[in-house]
Design a protein around this motif. Structure first.
Motif, short mmCIF file in Angstrom:
data_model
loop_
_atom_site.label_atom_id
_atom_site.label_comp_id
_atom_site.label_asym_id
_atom_site.label_seq_id
_atom_site.Cartn_x
_atom_site.Cartn_y
_atom_site.Cartn_z
N THR A 39 5.37 -24.22 -18.47
CA THR A 39 5.25 -22.94 -19.15
C THR A 39 3.89 -22.79 -19.81
O THR A 39 3.24 -21.74 -19.70
N ILE A 40 3.44 -23.84 -20.50
CA ILE A 40 2.13 -23.78 -21.17
C ILE A 40 1.01 -23.61 -20.16
O ILE A 40 0.15 -22.73 -20.30
N SER A 42 1.15 -22.63 -16.92
CA SER A 42 1.24 -21.41 -16.12
C SER A 42 0.92 -20.17 -16.93
O SER A 42 0.44 -19.17 -16.39
N ALA A 43 1.17 -20.23 -18.24
CA ALA A 43 0.88 -19.06 -19.08
C ALA A 43 -0.61 -18.74 -19.07
O ALA A 43 -1.00 -17.57 -19.24
N PHE A 44 -1.45 -19.75 -18.86
CA PHE A 44 -2.88 -19.50 -18.82
C PHE A 44 -3.29 -18.71 -17.58
O PHE A 44 -4.40 -18.18 -17.52
N SER A 45 -2.43 -18.63 -16.57
CA SER A 45 -2.73 -17.80 -15.41
C SER A 45 -2.79 -16.33 -15.81
O SER A 45 -3.54 -15.55 -15.22
N ILE A 46 -2.00 -15.96 -16.81
CA ILE A 46 -2.05 -14.59 -17.31
C ILE A 46 -3.40 -14.34 -17.96
O ILE A 46 -4.01 -13.27 -17.82
N SER A 102 0.94 -17.42 -12.04
CA SER A 102 1.94 -16.53 -12.65
C SER A 102 3.28 -16.65 -11.93
O SER A 102 4.35 -16.57 -12.56
N LEU A 105 5.15 -19.61 -13.21
CA LEU A 105 5.76 -19.29 -14.50
C LEU A 105 7.05 -18.51 -14.29
O LEU A 105 8.07 -18.78 -14.94
N TRP A 109 11.26 -19.61 -14.99
CA TRP A 109 12.11 -18.85 -15.88
C TRP A 109 13.00 -17.84 -15.14
O TRP A 109 13.24 -16.73 -15.62
#
Length: 315
Positions: A39-40, A42-46, A102, A105, A109
């Motif tokens: 999650t941490i 993959s969140a940086f892909s945003i 993304s 991520l 979820w």
């Protein structure tokens, strides 16, 4: 243990936890529990996609920058032009990494596609515990695979590791941008009967999207063209990975140059001069404040913990 796939020659042994594995798990989930780590990361892909969109707005008429020659008048002009030149050529790579990241991520979820592995052993003995095939049974499976799926280039053979497990032959065929598991023929390990066959072309759209994420993100989509194509796509991704890393460095450096003009013009005990490379980096880090030190500390802790877990296996 490693053996040559055609001659059977023993090539040597190796450990599961090696440098490749160390960098992989660090990149994928920072050595943290999977859900939290993925999650941490993959969140940086945003953030990557946000940077991509904002850069096109900030760099006006960016489409003219592909062939623009960098100016070498002074360091700010030089690094700024190089930054923009590499940036426009890396746009495609940012898009690929941002979108696939993304997707990871989203998969973590709730958007994950259902498993495409649907083969199960049928004989009673294989259903109760994992059973290794005999040499004769394995040869029969190989012949059937070649007959039933002629387009398949076998790249992996998976043996049973749990009750009801099958022997699976996986690889590449005519479907593009799929992992090896998308093309498979699976057998009962005892009877050598075919229990499942799948062509990557027959997958649903959801599964095709899921299967395409890894080849695009890892840069192994060239493997369908053979070893030469696989190596070429990996080299391409390696180079653009260096380019993106360079953009982070040059972007921070230019930020230090910009904010360092005022800081360097009024030197004091607590404000480093920005007329040297070291001073520029100090200015940049100082202006970023706690955010910079937080991420630097996180990287150090991650690598330190990973090294700690790695060393015992080396001993």
């Amino acid at each position: 243990m490693f053996f040559h796939p055609t001659t059977g020659e023993y090539l040597g042994g190796g450990r599961w936890l090696n440098w490749q594995r160390f960098f992989r798990v660090t990149h994928r989930h920072l050595m943290l529990p999977l859900t939290l780590g993925i999650t941490i990361v993959s969140a940086f892909s945003i953030a990557i996609l946000a940077i991509l969109i904002s850069s096109l707005y900030i760099y006006r008429r960016w489409w003219k920058g592909f062939l623009r020659k960098p100016r070498w008048r002074h360091r700010q002009t030089r690094w700024g032009d190089l930054h923009r030149l590499v940036g426009v050529w890396s746009l495609w790579f940012l898009i690929v990494i941002g979108i696939t990241g993304s997707w990871y991520l989203a998969e973590r979820w709730g958007a994950a596609a259902p498993s495409s592995d649907k083969g199960y052993a049928m004989t009673q003995s294989a259903m109760g515990e994992p059973v290794m095939p005999t040499q004769a049974a394995f040869n029969t499976m190989l012949q059937k695979t070649q007959a039933q799926f002629q387009a398949l280039t076998i790249q992996e053979v998976r043996l049973p590791n749990k009750a009801g497990g099958v022997v699976a032959f996986q690889g590449q065929a005519s479907a593009i941008l799929v992992r090896s598991r998308a093309n498979t023929v699976q057998f009962d390990p005892v009877s050598a009967e075919t229990v499942f066959k799948q062509d990557g072309n027959d997958l649903t759209i959801h599964l095709r999207i899921s299967e395409a994420a890894d080849p695009l993100h890892f840069g192994v989509w060239g493997e369908v063209q053979g070893n030469t194509g696989k190596l070429a796509s990996k080299i391409l991704y390696f180079l653009f990975g260096i380019f993106l890393t360079g953009l982070c460095i040059t972007g921070t450096y230019m930020y230090g140059l910009r904010v360092g003009r005022k800081v360097g013009s009024i030197p004091s005990k607590n404000t480093p001069r920005a007329n040297t490379p070291f001073g520029i980096w100090r200015v940049a880090l100082k202006k970023m404040g706690w955010v910079a030190w937080f991420f630097i500390s996180a990287v150090v802790v991650c690598l330190g913990y990973g090294t700690y877990t790695y060393i015992p296996f080396r001993i």
